[in-house]
Motif scaffolding. Structure first.
Motif, PDB file in Angstrom:
ATOM      1  N   ALA A 175       0.840  -1.197   0.000  1.00  0.00           N
ATOM      2  CA  ALA A 175       0.000   0.000   0.000  1.00  0.00           C
ATOM      3  C   ALA A 175       0.871   1.243   0.000  1.00  0.00           C
ATOM      4  N   VAL A 176       0.450   2.230  -0.778  1.00  0.00           N
ATOM      5  CA  VAL A 176       1.190   3.488  -0.794  1.00  0.00           C
ATOM      6  C   VAL A 176       0.768   4.348   0.383  1.00  0.00           C
ATOM      7  N   THR A 177       1.670   5.242   0.787  1.00  0.00           N
ATOM      8  CA  THR A 177       1.387   6.112   1.925  1.00  0.00           C
ATOM      9  C   THR A 177       1.876   7.521   1.615  1.00  0.00           C
ATOM     10  N   GLY A 178       1.583   8.417   2.516  1.00  0.00           N
ATOM     11  CA  GLY A 178       2.114   9.778   2.467  1.00  0.00           C
ATOM     12  C   GLY A 178       1.763  10.544   1.211  1.00  0.00           C
ATOM     13  N   PRO A 179       2.715  11.326   0.694  1.00  0.00           N
ATOM     14  CA  PRO A 179       2.458  12.181  -0.463  1.00  0.00           C
ATOM     15  C   PRO A 179       2.070  11.405  -1.721  1.00  0.00           C
TER      16      PRO A 179
END
Length: 136
Positions: free
Chosen positions: A10-14
């Motif tokens: 899963a991608v996170t942050g910006p």
């Protein structure tokens, strides 16, 4: 990125924010083109949630469910359908593709990502739904 999100894919942050903003732009662009096409709003209302029927495949198992859901929620198919409608001059087909693209953009902007075969709540945009021992 946390170790858990790196392992889950899963991608996170910006990057997560960028993907959700990109989806919002997809949704708005598809709506603008739909308005310019002058297609029926009744048809829009009827077809907007049709891609979510793919969730019924989860009744078989999570892998099949994820495959069907992802096929119905990737941007490839609605863009191909829209382009085919434009190239052939078949406005009804273009309208269906634009409705579909609007749905995909709407879902992604809300954080509903493409599914992993582990469980319905495991998406490329992060875990959705209730988790054991807490909430998402």
């Amino acid at each position: 990125m946390t170790e858990q999100s790196a392992m889950s894919g899963a991608v996170t942050g910006p990057v997560r924010l960028l993907l959700r903003l990109e989806a919002l732009v997809l949704m708005v662009a598809a709506l603008v083109f739909y308005i310019r096409l002058g297609a029926s709003w009744q048809m829009f209302a009827i077809l907007f949630l049709v891609p979510d029927l793919s969730m019924a495949a989860y009744l078989a198992n999570p892998k099949i469910g994820a495959d069907f859901y992802n096929a119905a929620h990737a941007t490839i198919c609605p863009l191909v359908v829209t382009c085919a409608g434009i190239v052939t001059g078949w406005n009804g087909l273009a309208a269906v593709g634009l409705i579909w693209a609007t749905h995909v953009g709407f879902d992604r902007a809300l954080g509903f990502g493409l599914k992993y075969p582990t469980a319905f709540g495991d998406t490329h945009l992060g875990r959705i739904g209730r988790m054991l021992g807490g909430s998402a």
